[in-house]
Design a protein around this motif. Structure first.
Motif, PDB file in Angstrom:
ATOM      1  N   ASP A 243       0.945  -1.182  -0.079  1.00 34.77           N
ATOM      2  CA  ASP A 243      -0.039   0.096  -0.029  1.00 34.77           C
ATOM      3  C   ASP A 243       0.779   1.369   0.037  1.00 34.77           C
ATOM      4  O   ASP A 243       0.420   2.464  -0.056  1.00 34.77           O
ATOM      5  N   ARG A 244       2.200   1.218   0.128  1.00 35.21           N
ATOM      6  CA  ARG A 244       3.184   2.431   0.071  1.00 35.21           C
ATOM      7  C   ARG A 244       3.917   2.531  -1.275  1.00 35.21           C
ATOM      8  O   ARG A 244       4.546   3.346  -1.181  1.00 35.21           O
ATOM      9  N   VAL A 245       3.448   1.481  -2.140  1.00 34.63           N
ATOM     10  CA  VAL A 245       4.217   1.642  -3.521  1.00 34.63           C
ATOM     11  C   VAL A 245       3.664   2.824  -4.435  1.00 34.63           C
ATOM     12  O   VAL A 245       2.376   2.900  -4.672  1.00 34.63           O
ATOM     13  N   GLY A 246       4.450   3.638  -4.659  1.00 36.09           N
ATOM     14  CA  GLY A 246       4.180   4.754  -5.581  1.00 36.09           C
ATOM     15  C   GLY A 246       4.437   4.080  -7.057  1.00 36.09           C
ATOM     16  O   GLY A 246       3.850   3.384  -7.856  1.00 36.09           O
ATOM     17  N   ARG A 247       5.780   4.766  -7.839  1.00 35.59           N
ATOM     18  CA  ARG A 247       6.001   4.175  -9.129  1.00 35.59           C
ATOM     19  C   ARG A 247       7.519   3.551  -8.853  1.00 35.59           C
ATOM     20  O   ARG A 247       8.522   4.097  -8.444  1.00 35.59           O
ATOM     21  N   LEU A 248       7.407   2.394  -8.995  1.00 36.88           N
ATOM     22  CA  LEU A 248       8.768   1.532  -9.014  1.00 36.88           C
ATOM     23  C   LEU A 248       9.167   1.035 -10.242  1.00 36.88           C
ATOM     24  O   LEU A 248       8.513   0.247 -11.017  1.00 36.88           O
ATOM     25  N   VAL A 249      10.468   1.293 -10.395  1.00 42.06           N
ATOM     26  CA  VAL A 249      11.252   0.755 -11.774  1.00 42.06           C
ATOM     27  C   VAL A 249      12.265  -0.086 -11.155  1.00 42.06           C
ATOM     28  O   VAL A 249      13.097   0.061 -10.333  1.00 42.06           O
ATOM     29  N   LEU A 250      12.183  -1.447 -11.697  1.00 41.05           N
ATOM     30  CA  LEU A 250      13.136  -2.423 -11.268  1.00 41.05           C
ATOM     31  C   LEU A 250      13.840  -2.870 -12.547  1.00 41.05           C
ATOM     32  O   LEU A 250      13.322  -3.560 -13.210  1.00 41.05           O
ATOM     33  N   ASP A 251      15.144  -2.348 -12.739  1.00 43.78           N
ATOM     34  CA  ASP A 251      16.028  -2.660 -13.919  1.00 43.78           C
ATOM     35  C   ASP A 251      16.938  -3.546 -13.689  1.00 43.78           C
ATOM     36  O   ASP A 251      17.882  -3.223 -12.891  1.00 43.78           O
ATOM     37  N   GLY A 252      16.903  -4.489 -14.419  1.00 41.38           N
ATOM     38  CA  GLY A 252      18.257  -5.473 -14.483  1.00 41.38           C
ATOM     39  C   GLY A 252      17.709  -6.512 -13.244  1.00 41.38           C
ATOM     40  O   GLY A 252      18.318  -6.769 -12.354  1.00 41.38           O
ATOM     41  N   ALA A 253      16.371  -7.231 -13.518  1.00 35.15           N
ATOM     42  CA  ALA A 253      16.013  -7.517 -12.398  1.00 35.15           C
ATOM     43  C   ALA A 253      16.473  -8.949 -11.976  1.00 35.15           C
ATOM     44  O   ALA A 253      16.806  -9.874 -12.745  1.00 35.15           O
ATOM     45  N   MET A 254      16.023  -9.313 -10.564  1.00 34.15           N
ATOM     46  CA  MET A 254      16.503 -10.555 -10.005  1.00 34.15           C
ATOM     47  C   MET A 254      15.224 -11.208  -9.834  1.00 34.15           C
ATOM     48  O   MET A 254      14.004 -10.537  -9.845  1.00 34.15           O
ATOM     49  N   ASP A 255      15.384 -12.637  -9.794  1.00 37.89           N
ATOM     50  CA  ASP A 255      14.360 -13.590  -9.526  1.00 37.89           C
ATOM     51  C   ASP A 255      14.265 -13.918  -8.084  1.00 37.89           C
ATOM     52  O   ASP A 255      15.124 -14.934  -7.847  1.00 37.89           O
ATOM     53  N   PRO A 256      13.444 -13.637  -7.218  1.00 40.78           N
ATOM     54  CA  PRO A 256      13.530 -13.735  -5.794  1.00 40.78           C
ATOM     55  C   PRO A 256      13.206 -15.276  -5.467  1.00 40.78           C
ATOM     56  O   PRO A 256      13.642 -15.908  -4.201  1.00 40.78           O
ATOM     57  N   SER A 257      12.640 -15.977  -6.439  1.00 36.12           N
ATOM     58  CA  SER A 257      12.235 -17.376  -6.106  1.00 36.12           C
ATOM     59  C   SER A 257      13.314 -18.401  -6.342  1.00 36.12           C
ATOM     60  O   SER A 257      13.339 -19.536  -6.036  1.00 36.12           O
ATOM     61  N   ARG A 258      14.395 -18.065  -6.965  1.00 37.55           N
ATOM     62  CA  ARG A 258      15.484 -18.969  -7.025  1.00 37.55           C
ATOM     63  C   ARG A 258      16.445 -19.088  -5.984  1.00 37.55           C
ATOM     64  O   ARG A 258      16.882 -18.144  -5.664  1.00 37.55           O
ATOM     65  N   PRO A 259      16.771 -20.187  -5.620  1.00 31.96           N
ATOM     66  CA  PRO A 259      17.594 -20.528  -4.704  1.00 31.96           C
ATOM     67  C   PRO A 259      19.023 -20.177  -5.059  1.00 31.96           C
ATOM     68  O   PRO A 259      19.342 -19.879  -6.315  1.00 31.96           O
ATOM     69  N   ALA A 260      19.950 -20.044  -4.001  1.00 37.38           N
ATOM     70  CA  ALA A 260      21.155 -19.545  -4.448  1.00 37.38           C
ATOM     71  C   ALA A 260      22.026 -20.167  -5.374  1.00 37.38           C
ATOM     72  O   ALA A 260      22.512 -19.517  -6.287  1.00 37.38           O
ATOM     73  N   VAL A 261      22.016 -21.609  -5.284  1.00 36.59           N
ATOM     74  CA  VAL A 261      22.673 -22.449  -6.373  1.00 36.59           C
ATOM     75  C   VAL A 261      22.168 -22.172  -7.584  1.00 36.59           C
ATOM     76  O   VAL A 261      23.021 -21.880  -8.579  1.00 36.59           O
ATOM     77  N   ASP A 262      20.931 -21.803  -8.031  1.00 35.77           N
ATOM     78  CA  ASP A 262      20.322 -21.548  -9.159  1.00 35.77           C
ATOM     79  C   ASP A 262      20.678 -20.192  -9.750  1.00 35.77           C
ATOM     80  O   ASP A 262      21.083 -19.953 -10.724  1.00 35.77           O
ATOM     81  N   LEU A 263      20.660 -19.231  -8.661  1.00 37.96           N
ATOM     82  CA  LEU A 263      20.962 -17.764  -9.110  1.00 37.96           C
ATOM     83  C   LEU A 263      22.502 -17.709  -9.728  1.00 37.96           C
ATOM     84  O   LEU A 263      22.713 -17.173 -10.514  1.00 37.96           O
TER      85      LEU A 263
END
Length: 514
Positions: A243-263
């Motif tokens: 509810d506090r999000v205004g305008r967010l640009v996420l450039d060169g994105a990470m995938d937070p669902s990937r475990p460390a070995v996969d990242l």
């Protein structure tokens, strides 16, 4: 060594890059109620009120046009008000006008471990598009554990020099033991020098700090541009405070669902993709040091050069730091972040193959943020500290690395072995991980713009696709090109789309490609 999951804009590696944003404000900033959504359930929201109601005292930074301040945050969000606080360094450049001010634009250059203040003063505060700087106060902060904000410290400069030279492609049990000993020494140094802050530098805690910053800046919503790792910080914020999000640009994105070995394996493949693009370009240039032929032949030549350096480093002009395989690999990787560095990489490789490793060492130093006087920024210390808290280790020990080597070497015949062994760095960390891989949805958040580059070396394009799918309100903007991140790197299509979103709130059409 230790280049895995170091995610930052090309600007923080070489000279300058680009990213940023902030949001509109329509009244007083939300206070402790906003904090309560991310605080442990047992914490009384009233305990966080003094942090949300603090007033920043701005002073001259010593850099024309910029102001600096310090914000207090709880060391441990489970115990706010205990007297154990951290000081978060903040900087801004007020909106230049003309036009109505839209609020504060918070930027993060990635890392983890990159200095937001350094990025703001060197690039974002003066190099972002003029219409954006006219309407927004340009703001950044050094996240906890970074540079000016209770920095994590691990090794002295001379010890770091030795650490960066440790053989990262061990050939036998003795060399594996030396690599493990180096990781243990690094971890022990962090514990000895930074014991107080080390358990409290996670991305979740940095995101909570960012909500404090939003409030004390007087913004009802957070508007933000995060590059590279900064996309994970931004997505974490959105998931905690939708509810506090205004305008967010996420450039060169990470995938937070990937475990460390996969990242780490994905990133290894990303550097291979970037290296292949470099070799194709190199083959078109006169005197390419890697010669001509297909990608496999060129990769074999570089791998053979690394093998020779492993056996016999070449001089650099610094007797204590000859160019061995570890530093040479880091120098090559540093230049792969940005195609504008390819000419420099060609020259450095040519010189190194002729017996002068100074230029390739200089590229490695830029990556590690080592100054000519032998001092290191705390980038590598903070990077490990955050990564090792955010997820459990990629590997349980050397045997696990050896089992995974075929998959890493398939991902990159050139870099796979070294990056697999580099992924062992969190195995011996003195603080247990507090986070885990999981998708972030940010349900109820305003539209979020995710940007991906098709041949990005550090954050593979599929990560941007995944994050845009995970976020309930995510929209993917694609740049078909080379290099790490896309905003402010020469594409009018990308820059126009992002500027319009930041200034007018208009999201690009679904799956727009530039």
């Amino acid at each position: 060594m230790d280049t895995s999951r170091l995610l930052r804009t090309t600007g923080t590696v070489m000279a300058a890059a680009g990213l940023l944003l902030v949001g509109c404000t329509s009244g007083g900033a939300a206070g402790p109620k906003a904090a309560a959504s991310s605080a442990p359930a047992s914490v009384d929201p009233a305990a966080l009120r003094p942090y949300y109601e603090q007033k920043l005292s701005w002073r001259d930074c010593g850099v024309p046009g910029f102001q600096c301040s310090t914000m207090k945050a709880p060391l441990d969000y489970a115990e706010p008000g205990s007297g154990q606080d951290v000081e978060i360094a903040v900087a801004r450049r007020p909106a230049t006008g003309p036009g109505k001010r839209l609020g504060s634009l918070v930027v993060n250059p990635g890392g983890p471990g990159g200095s937001g203040i350094g990025y703001l003063q060197a690039y974002a505060g003066i190099g972002y598009p003029a219409p954006v700087r006219a309407r927004y106060d340009m703001v950044s902060f050094d996240p906890r554990g970074v540079d000016r904000s209770s920095p994590v410290e691990c090794l002295t400069g001379p010890a770091m020099d030795k650490y960066t030279q440790v053989d990262q492609t061990p050939d036998d049990a003795a060399e594996r033991a030396l690599l493990v000993a180096a990781f243990k020494e690094f971890a022990a140094g962090c514990q000895a020098r930074s014991q107080r802050v080390l358990p409290h530098v996670s991305t979740v805690e940095a995101a909570r700090d960012m909500d404090l910053l939003r409030a004390v800046l007087g913004d009802e919503k957070l508007t933000y541009v995060g590059a590279s790792y900064g996309t994970f910080l931004g997505a974490t914020y959105a998931d905690l405070f939708p509810d506090r999000v205004g305008r967010l640009v996420l450039d060169g994105a990470m995938d937070p669902s990937r475990p460390a070995v996969d990242l780490n394996r994905d990133q290894t493949a990303g550097f291979e993709t970037a290296f292949t693009a470099f070799t194709k370009d190199c083959a078109k240039q006169e005197g390419c040091p890697l010669g001509t032929g297909g990608p496999e032949a060129v990769a074999a030549r570089l791998k053979e050069f690394f093998r020779k350096l492993d056996a016999q480093p070449v001089p650099t002009g610094d007797a204590a730091r000859p160019l061995g395989e570890a530093l040479a690999t880091t120098g090559v990787i540093a230049a792969l972040y940005d195609e504008s560095a390819w000419p420099q990489l060609r020259e450095a490789l040519t010189a190194a193959m002729d017996g002068d490793g100074a230029s390739l060492l200089s590229l490695a130093d830029s990556y590690y943020e080592r100054s000519p006087d032998g001092k290191y920024a705390n980038l590598m210390s903070a990077n490990a500290a955050v990564n090792c808290l955010d997820q459990p280790p990629a590997f349980t020990g050397p045997d696990a690395v050896r089992s995974a080597l075929p998959s890493f070497e398939k991902a990159s015949p050139v870099f796979g072995t070294g990056l697999a062994w580099a992924s062992l760095n969190c195995t011996y960390w003195p603080v247990k991980a507090t986070g885990t891989a999981k998708p972030l949805a940010a349900k109820g958040a305003a539209p979020i713009l995710v940007v991906g580059t098709t041949r990005d070396p550090a954050t593979p394009y599929k990560w941007a696709q995944a994050l845009a799918d995970q976020l309930d309100s995510g929209t993917l903007l694609t740049y078909d090109g080379d290099g790490h991140t896309a905003y402010g790197r020469g594409s009018d299509c990308i820059d126009t789309s992002i500027n319009r979103y930041l200034l007018e709130g208009k999201v690009p059409p679904k799956d727009k490609k530039c």
